[in-house]
Design a protein around this motif. Structure first.
Motif, PDB file in Angstrom:
ATOM      1  N   LYS A 119     -26.450  30.536  62.541  1.00 44.47           N
ATOM      2  CA  LYS A 119     -26.546  29.184  63.092  1.00 44.47           C
ATOM      3  C   LYS A 119     -27.996  28.700  63.131  1.00 44.47           C
ATOM      4  O   LYS A 119     -28.260  27.580  63.576  1.00 44.47           O
ATOM      5  N   LEU A 120     -28.907  29.558  62.669  1.00 43.86           N
ATOM      6  CA  LEU A 120     -30.321  29.206  62.658  1.00 43.86           C
ATOM      7  C   LEU A 120     -30.696  28.542  61.342  1.00 43.86           C
ATOM      8  O   LEU A 120     -30.184  28.909  60.274  1.00 43.86           O
ATOM      9  N   ALA A 121     -31.604  27.588  61.416  1.00 42.95           N
ATOM     10  CA  ALA A 121     -32.237  27.070  60.209  1.00 42.95           C
ATOM     11  C   ALA A 121     -33.297  28.094  59.771  1.00 42.95           C
ATOM     12  O   ALA A 121     -33.806  28.855  60.600  1.00 42.95           O
ATOM     13  N   PRO A 122     -33.628  28.154  58.486  1.00 47.23           N
ATOM     14  CA  PRO A 122     -34.650  29.117  58.040  1.00 47.23           C
ATOM     15  C   PRO A 122     -35.954  29.043  58.825  1.00 47.23           C
ATOM     16  O   PRO A 122     -36.560  30.074  59.114  1.00 47.23           O
ATOM     17  N   VAL A 123     -36.393  27.831  59.197  1.00 44.88           N
ATOM     18  CA  VAL A 123     -37.646  27.716  59.945  1.00 44.88           C
ATOM     19  C   VAL A 123     -37.521  28.396  61.306  1.00 44.88           C
ATOM     20  O   VAL A 123     -38.477  29.025  61.789  1.00 44.88           O
ATOM     21  N   GLU A 124     -36.342  28.321  61.922  1.00 42.72           N
ATOM     22  CA  GLU A 124     -36.121  29.001  63.205  1.00 42.72           C
ATOM     23  C   GLU A 124     -36.086  30.508  63.003  1.00 42.72           C
ATOM     24  O   GLU A 124     -36.585  31.268  63.844  1.00 42.72           O
ATOM     25  N   TRP A 125     -35.506  30.944  61.888  1.00 41.78           N
ATOM     26  CA  TRP A 125     -35.467  32.370  61.575  1.00 41.78           C
ATOM     27  C   TRP A 125     -36.883  32.905  61.385  1.00 41.78           C
ATOM     28  O   TRP A 125     -37.218  33.988  61.871  1.00 41.78           O
ATOM     29  N   PHE A 126     -37.730  32.146  60.699  1.00 41.73           N
ATOM     30  CA  PHE A 126     -39.115  32.559  60.483  1.00 41.73           C
ATOM     31  C   PHE A 126     -39.871  32.667  61.813  1.00 41.73           C
ATOM     32  O   PHE A 126     -40.692  33.572  62.000  1.00 41.73           O
ATOM     33  N   VAL A 127     -39.615  31.749  62.735  1.00 41.64           N
ATOM     34  CA  VAL A 127     -40.266  31.802  64.040  1.00 41.64           C
ATOM     35  C   VAL A 127     -39.797  33.029  64.808  1.00 41.64           C
ATOM     36  O   VAL A 127     -40.594  33.741  65.447  1.00 41.64           O
ATOM     37  N   THR A 178     -56.187  36.555  63.617  1.00 43.64           N
ATOM     38  CA  THR A 178     -55.724  37.334  62.476  1.00 43.64           C
ATOM     39  C   THR A 178     -54.244  37.677  62.606  1.00 43.64           C
ATOM     40  O   THR A 178     -53.499  37.658  61.615  1.00 43.64           O
ATOM     41  N   SER A 179     -53.808  37.968  63.829  1.00 50.69           N
ATOM     42  CA  SER A 179     -52.393  38.296  64.057  1.00 50.69           C
ATOM     43  C   SER A 179     -51.496  37.105  63.746  1.00 50.69           C
ATOM     44  O   SER A 179     -50.451  37.248  63.091  1.00 50.69           O
ATOM     45  N   VAL A 180     -51.891  35.918  64.215  1.00 54.08           N
ATOM     46  CA  VAL A 180     -51.107  34.712  63.943  1.00 54.08           C
ATOM     47  C   VAL A 180     -51.083  34.423  62.443  1.00 54.08           C
ATOM     48  O   VAL A 180     -50.033  34.026  61.886  1.00 54.08           O
ATOM     49  N   LEU A 181     -52.203  34.647  61.780  1.00 53.39           N
ATOM     50  CA  LEU A 181     -52.251  34.423  60.333  1.00 53.39           C
ATOM     51  C   LEU A 181     -51.308  35.374  59.604  1.00 53.39           C
ATOM     52  O   LEU A 181     -50.522  34.944  58.746  1.00 53.39           O
ATOM     53  N   LEU A 182     -51.368  36.667  59.938  1.00 50.89           N
ATOM     54  CA  LEU A 182     -50.504  37.644  59.277  1.00 50.89           C
ATOM     55  C   LEU A 182     -49.029  37.356  59.543  1.00 50.89           C
ATOM     56  O   LEU A 182     -48.195  37.391  58.638  1.00 50.89           O
ATOM     57  N   GLY A 183     -48.703  37.085  60.827  1.00 50.44           N
ATOM     58  CA  GLY A 183     -47.312  36.817  61.173  1.00 50.44           C
ATOM     59  C   GLY A 183     -46.810  35.488  60.639  1.00 50.44           C
ATOM     60  O   GLY A 183     -45.600  35.308  60.451  1.00 50.44           O
ATOM     61  N   GLY A 184     -47.739  34.555  60.380  1.00 44.20           N
ATOM     62  CA  GLY A 184     -47.339  33.228  59.922  1.00 44.20           C
ATOM     63  C   GLY A 184     -47.314  33.055  58.426  1.00 44.20           C
ATOM     64  O   GLY A 184     -46.906  31.988  57.922  1.00 44.20           O
ATOM     65  N   LEU A 185     -47.725  34.075  57.655  1.00 44.47           N
ATOM     66  CA  LEU A 185     -47.741  33.953  56.200  1.00 44.47           C
ATOM     67  C   LEU A 185     -46.369  33.595  55.607  1.00 44.47           C
ATOM     68  O   LEU A 185     -46.289  32.743  54.717  1.00 44.47           O
ATOM     69  N   PRO A 186     -45.276  34.205  56.081  1.00 47.05           N
ATOM     70  CA  PRO A 186     -43.970  33.847  55.495  1.00 47.05           C
ATOM     71  C   PRO A 186     -43.591  32.383  55.714  1.00 47.05           C
ATOM     72  O   PRO A 186     -43.083  31.731  54.794  1.00 47.05           O
TER      73      PRO A 186
END
Length: 372
Positions: A119-127, A178-186
């Motif tokens: 039921k999630l949109a891909p953007v919600e899944w990525f978050v 750096t953590s936000v950058l690594l986790g946010g790459l996808p």
């Protein structure tokens, strides 16, 4: 070999741009069906399942609640007591905050998993998944920051003086950036949307190359931390005849235990993620147990406050004071509230180490911090 399981799947992946598909509700079922090698009926059964929370997930939820409470207690102790306003304890507070985030992220992951995933949109899944990766990255970088602080404290005198405290905050800021950058790459584009064969079996919207990259980075950092601690240990052993009983050695033992527990808890998860980059779901059945393995890894966030409590009399007393002030413990005497406000008086051997060794020339003994 047919890359897509059906013409419908191929069409679903091919339509639209990558960022337009971030809100396409058909993307997640498509990727899960392919990556986990599901038939259409198996996929529909998963999507329409009415099963409630499993007993294992219920246990993990309880553990996550404990993680949050424990690490809030650590943060409160560090914030309330000025004795803990040192570089070392700020880094420990930073690690506690990353552990708190990890517990919160895993709660969200559990509550939004199962049939709710579809039921999630891909953007919600990525978050959902990205928050967990950010917490993991922050923990790894916090351990690196602690190792760097210990190495600097061992080899130099008062590097973190009042005029240089900005270094500590810059290091903490760099840790989270750096953590936000690594986790946010996808979510920024490094994913496998539009390229199903490149998808992870455990995390079906993540690229295998991204997972391999992250695990390699984390493994390299942990290896670097181990090397730093070995060098620190050798310096401590060679700097003073009483090194084995010195406060610096006690502190080294504590942070080494924290590192060892982290590796023990996360090593199985790292192995699973590495297998995921080379194996399919059918070739490596252990990938089907990934959720339980990640749950075990999350236990690390609950163990760190326990280590601090067992290793430090100061931290134990401060924890009790915080619990007393929150009304969770009944203080002895007629005025428990007043007792909560009394500044901490430590009997720890660390408290007087500066006085005992202030005239010694050995750098390791010239800067002392409270043992954790």
């Amino acid at each position: 070999m047919n890359i897509c399981p059906s013409a419908v799947v191929c069409q679903a992946v091919a339509t639209g741009t990558m960022y337009a598909d971030y809100y396409n509700m058909s993307v997640i079922p498509t990727h899960y069906r392919y990556a986990k090698n599901l038939t259409q009926k198996m996929l529909e059964d998963r999507m329409n399942s009415k099963a409630g929370l499993s007993s294992l997930n219920a246990v993990f939820l309880a553990v996550c609640c404990i993680i949050i409470l424990e690490n809030v207690l650590v943060l409160a102790a560090v914030f309330r007591n000025k004795k803990f306003h040192t570089a070392m304890f700020f880094f420990i507070g930073n690690l506690a905050f990353s552990d708190l985030l990890a517990g919160s992220a895993y709660i969200a992951n559990i509550l939004l998993s199962g049939p709710r995933t579809f039921k999630l949109a891909p953007v919600e899944w990525f978050v959902r998944e990205g928050t967990a990766f950010i917490a993991l990255a922050a923990s790894v970088f916090s351990l690196l920051a602690i190792a760097i602080e210990r190495y600097v404290a061992i080899t130099k005198v008062k590097v973190y003086g009042s005029s240089k405290s900005c270094r500590m905050f810059l290091l903490i800021g760099a840790c989270w950036a750096t953590s936000v950058l690594l986790g946010g790459l996808p979510i920024m584009g490094w994913n496998c949307m539009g390229d199903l064969p490149a998808c992870s079996a455990v995390l079906p919207l993540y690229s295998k190359r991204y997972i391999f990259f992250v695990v390699t980075i984390f493994s390299g950092i942990l290896l670097s931390i181990v090397v730093l601690y070995v060098r620190i240990y050798l310096i401590v052993r060679s700097s003073h005849q009483e090194a084995a009983s010195s406060p610096a050695y006690a502190l080294l033992k504590t942070v080494t235990i924290v590192l060892g527990v982290f590796i023990a808890c996360w090593l199985p998860a790292f192995i699973v993620l590495l297998l995921d980059t080379f194996c399919s779901m059918n070739s490596c059945p252990v990938l089907r147990r990934a959720s339980a393995i990640f749950g075990f890894a999350t236990l690390n966030s609950a163990l760190n406050p326990v280590i601090y409590t067992l290793r430090s009399k100061d931290m134990r007393r401060e924890f009790l004071r915080v619990l007393c002030c929150w009304g969770l413990l009944r203080g002895r005497g007629r005025h428990p509230a007043d007792r909560c406000a009394v500044p901490l008086k430590s009997s720890s051997s660390m408290e007087h180490c500066t006085d005992r060794h202030e005239h010694q020339a050995t750098p390791i003994m010239q800067e002392c911090t409270t043992c954790v």
